[in-house]
Design an enzyme around this catalytic site. Structure first.
Site, PDB file in Angstrom:
ATOM      1  N   LYS A 121       0.852  -1.198   0.000  1.00  0.00           N
ATOM      2  CA  LYS A 121       0.000   0.000   0.000  1.00  0.00           C
ATOM      3  C   LYS A 121       0.882   1.241   0.000  1.00  0.00           C
ATOM      4  O   LYS A 121       1.886   1.303   0.720  1.00  0.00           O
ATOM      5  CB  LYS A 121      -0.903  -0.018   1.229  1.00  0.00           C
ATOM      6  CG  LYS A 121      -1.943   1.104   1.273  1.00  0.00           C
ATOM      7  CD  LYS A 121      -2.852   0.937   2.483  1.00  0.00           C
ATOM      8  CE  LYS A 121      -3.929   1.995   2.558  1.00  0.00           C
ATOM      9  NZ  LYS A 121      -4.852   1.791   3.700  1.00  0.00           N
ATOM     10  N   SER A 172      -9.662   1.900   2.689  1.00  0.00           N
ATOM     11  CA  SER A 172      -8.777   2.603   1.779  1.00  0.00           C
ATOM     12  C   SER A 172      -7.765   1.711   1.068  1.00  0.00           C
ATOM     13  O   SER A 172      -7.106   2.137   0.116  1.00  0.00           O
ATOM     14  CB  SER A 172      -8.006   3.681   2.563  1.00  0.00           C
ATOM     15  OG  SER A 172      -7.181   3.091   3.561  1.00  0.00           O
ATOM     16  N   SER A 225     -10.243  -0.463   6.877  1.00  0.00           N
ATOM     17  CA  SER A 225      -9.598  -0.242   5.581  1.00  0.00           C
ATOM     18  C   SER A 225      -8.998  -1.475   4.929  1.00  0.00           C
ATOM     19  O   SER A 225      -8.609  -1.422   3.763  1.00  0.00           O
ATOM     20  CB  SER A 225      -8.523   0.841   5.714  1.00  0.00           C
ATOM     21  OG  SER A 225      -9.111   2.082   6.006  1.00  0.00           O
TER      22      SER A 225
END
Length: 544
Positions: free
Chosen positions: A122, A192, A216
Site C-alpha cells: 500500500k 482505503s 480499511s
C-alpha cells in the site's frame, strides 16, 4: 522452469518454526508446523495464479524460481491492469534483484518461508529511495528516506517488494474510486486499501500490505473476495508508514486466503524500538497457524456473538448461510450488541488526523474534492482544548474494557458480523464514503478496541455476482486463536479460490528505478510527529 503449479491442497511437506529467520522470542508459545501443499498436486500452469502457500511449496522444492514467479505477476499485471488501475508504481529493477537474492537463499536450503514471494505494498509504506505518494498530488514527487519497519522485516526475510498499490488519498476514504473491482470494473473495491485488494483478487501478486484505521482492509476484502487480518494494536510497527490516526492505524496483512495472510503476519509482527506500542506487547507467535486443526467439529465449544446489521435480503441470505456453517462446525451463536461508541472517540481521532495534515495548510487545494471535508474536520479539531483529547483517551480505554466485558458476560470466543451492507456499489457512488460512514457496516469497533479482526469471503451475491465477506473479532493479543477459528471456516467454505473472469486490458506499467533517498529524518520524508500518547489494548474488564 515451472514443472508443477496450481490450486490443490493435499498437505505432505512439513516445515517447523526454524524455517523463520532468527530465534523465537523466549516467552512465545511454539505453534504447530505449517503444512504446505504437495508440489506434485499443484496443477495450474501460470505461476501468477498460485496462492502464497502453493508458491512457497514450489519455491522450496526448486520447481519454481523466484524470478519466474515475479515475471509472471508483472506480465499478468501488464496484461490486465489497464481497467483495474491497481498499481501506483512498480519496481522491476529492485524486485528482480530481490528475486535473485531469494533464489540464492532458497538454494542454500535455509530460507525463511516468506522467501521469494512477491508482495504488493500500500502506498503508505516507505521503501527507501522509491516514491511514496499516498496516492496524492501533494506527495507526487516525494521519495522515501528509509524503510518502514514492516517492509524492512519482509525484505530481510526474502520477500520481493513488487510495487506500491493504490489507495484512497492519504487513506481518508473507504472506496478507492480510481481502482476498478476485478469482479466488475464499474464497482467499488472498497478502501482505503482498495488497490491492495484488487492486486490480490486480480492475481497480480500473492500477498499484499494494507492498513486498517476504520475497516480499511476488512471492507476491501469483503468487496473483492479476498482475506485480511487486522492484528492487535501494537502487534506490528507503524514506523515508516504515513499516518491517518496514530492510535487507530494498524499495519495489516492481506492474502487471497486467510492462511496466506497469516504467513505474512508471521513476518510482520514483533517489537520495534521506533514504536513504543510494540515494545510493550506480549511476544507474537513465532509462526501463526496456516492450516486448520483436524477435527470433525472444529468449532465445538466455541461461542460466537452475532452482531445484527441492516442489509439487503440477498446479503442477509449469504450471512445466514455463513452462520449456519458455524453451527454445522460445532459453534454456538448468541445475539449481542457491540458497545455504543461515545462521540468523543470520533473527535479524538479527528485531532490526530489534523495533527498530520496541518503540514499541508498551504496546499489543501491539491487534495481531491472528496478528501477536503475529512481533512477540514481534522484541522478544525485542533482548535478544541487539549482536555477534550484527554477525554478521548479515557473514553477509548473505557470502550475497550466494555468490549472485553461483552466477551466475558456472554462467554464469547469471537464476534461475527457482515463485511458489507451494500450489494455492489458503483465507483462513482462510493467515491464520497469516508472513514465517517465506512460503508454502513460497523468496523470502528476493532480500531477503537485495538482487538484483532479477520475478514473472510463468504460467497457471492446471486443478484449482482459481487463478493460478500464476514468479519470475525477476538480479544486483544489472541490472533492465533482467532486464526484457528477462521482457518476452520475457510477450509469448510473455500470461497477464496474463486477467480474473477478478467478480460484483456493492457497497460504499460509505471515502472520506477531507485533514486537517492529523501532527506528525512522520518522514513516517509514527511512530518509524522504525533503525541507521546499510545493506546495499549488489555484484556481488562473493570470500569473506571
Amino acid at each position: 522452469m515451472l514443472r508443477t503449479a496450481g490450486v490443490a491442497a493435499s498437505a505432505t511437506t512439513l516445515f517447523g518454526p526454524s524455517a523463520l529467520s532468527g530465534p523465537a522470542p523466549a516467552a512465545a508459545v511454539p505453534r504447530r508446523s505449517p503444512v504446505l501443499p504437495d508440489p506434485g498436486s499443484i496443477t495450474a500452469t501460470d505461476p501468477a495464479l498460485l496462492s502464497a502457500l502453493e508458491a512457497v511449496s514450489l519455491l522450496r522444492s526448486r520447481a519454481l524460481h523466484p524470478r519466474e514467479l515475479l515475471d509472471a505477476c508483472l506480465r499478468r499485471s501488464a496484461e490486465h491492469d489497464g481497467e483495474i488501475n491497481s498499481w501506483v508504481h512498480v519496481y522491476p529493477e529492485t524486485a528482480h534483484a530481490q528475486a535473485e537474492a531469494a533464489a540464492t537463499r532458497l538454494a542454500a536450503g535455509n530460507a525463511p518461508l516468506l522467501c521469494g514471494l512477491p508482495v504488493g505494498v500500500k502506498d503508505l509504506y516507505a521503501l527507501e529511495g522509491l516514491p511514496l505518494t499516498a496516492d496524492s498530488r501533494i506527495l507526487e514527487h516525494n521519495i522515501a528516506s528509509g524503510d518502514a519497519t514492516v517492509c524492512r522485516k519482509l525484505r530481510d526475510n526474502g520477500a520481493i517488494l513488487m510495487g506500491h498499490a493504490r489507495l484512497d488519498e492519504f487513506a481518508l476514504l473507504t472506496a478507492t474510486p480510481q481502482v476498478g473491482n476485478p469482479w466488475n470494473i464499474a464497482d467499488t473495491v472498497g478502501g482505503s486499501s482498495g488497490g491492495s485488494a484488487a492486486v490480490l483478487a486480480a492475481r497480480f501478486a500473492p500477498l499484499a500490505l494494507g492498513t486498517d484505521t476504520g475497516g480499511s482492509v476488512r471492507l476491501p476484502a469483503s468487496r473483492c473476495g479476498i482475506s485480511s487480518i487486522k492484528p492487535t494494536y501494537g502487534r506490528c510497527s507503524t514506523y515508516g508508514i504515513i499516518p491517518v490516526m496514530w492510535t487507530r492505524d494498524h499495519p495489516a496483512p492481506m492474502g487471497r486466503s486467510l492462511a496466506d495472510a497469516a504467513l505474512l503476519l508471521s513476518f510482520m509482527a514483533g517489537p520495534d524500538g521506533h514504536d513504543p506500542a510494540t515494545t510493550a506487547a506480549p511476544p507474537p507467535a513465532p509462526l501463526y497457524p496456516l492450516a486448520p486443526r483436524p477435527a470433525l467439529k472444529p468449532l465445538a465449544g466455541k461461542v460466537f456473538g452475532v452482531v445484527a446489521v441492516d442489509m439487503p435480503a440477498e446479503l442477509g441470505r449469504l450471512f445466514g448461510e455463513y452462520l449456519a456453517l458455524i453451527t454445522e462446525l460445532g459453534g454456538e451463536l448468541r445475539d449481542v450488541r457491540l458497545p455504543a461508541e461515545p462521540e468523543v472517540l470520533a473527535t479524538g481521532g479527528a485531532r490526530e488526523l489534523g495533527s498530520y495534515h496541518r503540514q499541508w495548510l498551504d496546499r489543501l487545494t491539491e487534495l481531491r474534492p472528496s478528501s477536503l471535508p475529512v481533512v477540514g474536520m481534522g484541522l478544525a479539531a485542533l482548535a478544541a482544548p487539549f482536555t477534550e483529547y484527554q477525554a478521548f483517551e479515557r473514553a477509548r480505554e473505557q470502550y475497550q474494557r466494555d468490549y472485553n466485558r461483552l466477551f466475558a458476560e456472554h462467554g464469547l470466543d469471537a464476534v461475527v458480523l457482515p463485511g458489507a451492507a451494500r450489494d455492489g456499489t458503483p465507483r462513482a457512488t462510493a467515491a464520497a464514503m469516508s472513514l465517517l460512514d465506512a460503508d454502513l457496516v460497523p468496523v470502528a469497533w476493532a480500531n477503537y478496541t485495538g482487538a484483532p479482526a479477520i475478514a473472510l469471503p463468504a460467497g457471492r451475491s446471486a443478484v449482482t455476482g459481487m463478493p460478500f465477506g464476514v468479519q470475525l473479532g477476538g480479544l486483544p493479543w489472541a490472533e492465533a486463536d482467532l486464526l484457528d477459528i477462521g482457518l476452520a471456516l475457510e477450509a469448510a467454505a473455500p470461497y477464496w479460490r474463486e477467480e474473477p473472469p478478467l478480460r484483456p486490458s493492457p497497460r504499460v506499467l509505471p515502472a520506477v528505478a531507485p533514486q537517492p533517498p529523501g532527506p528525512g529524518p522520518d522514513p516517509t520524508n514527511t512530518e509524522t510527529w504525533n503525541s507521546v500518547y499510545r493506546f495499549f489494548p488489555t484484556t481488562a474488564t473493570a470500569t473506571g
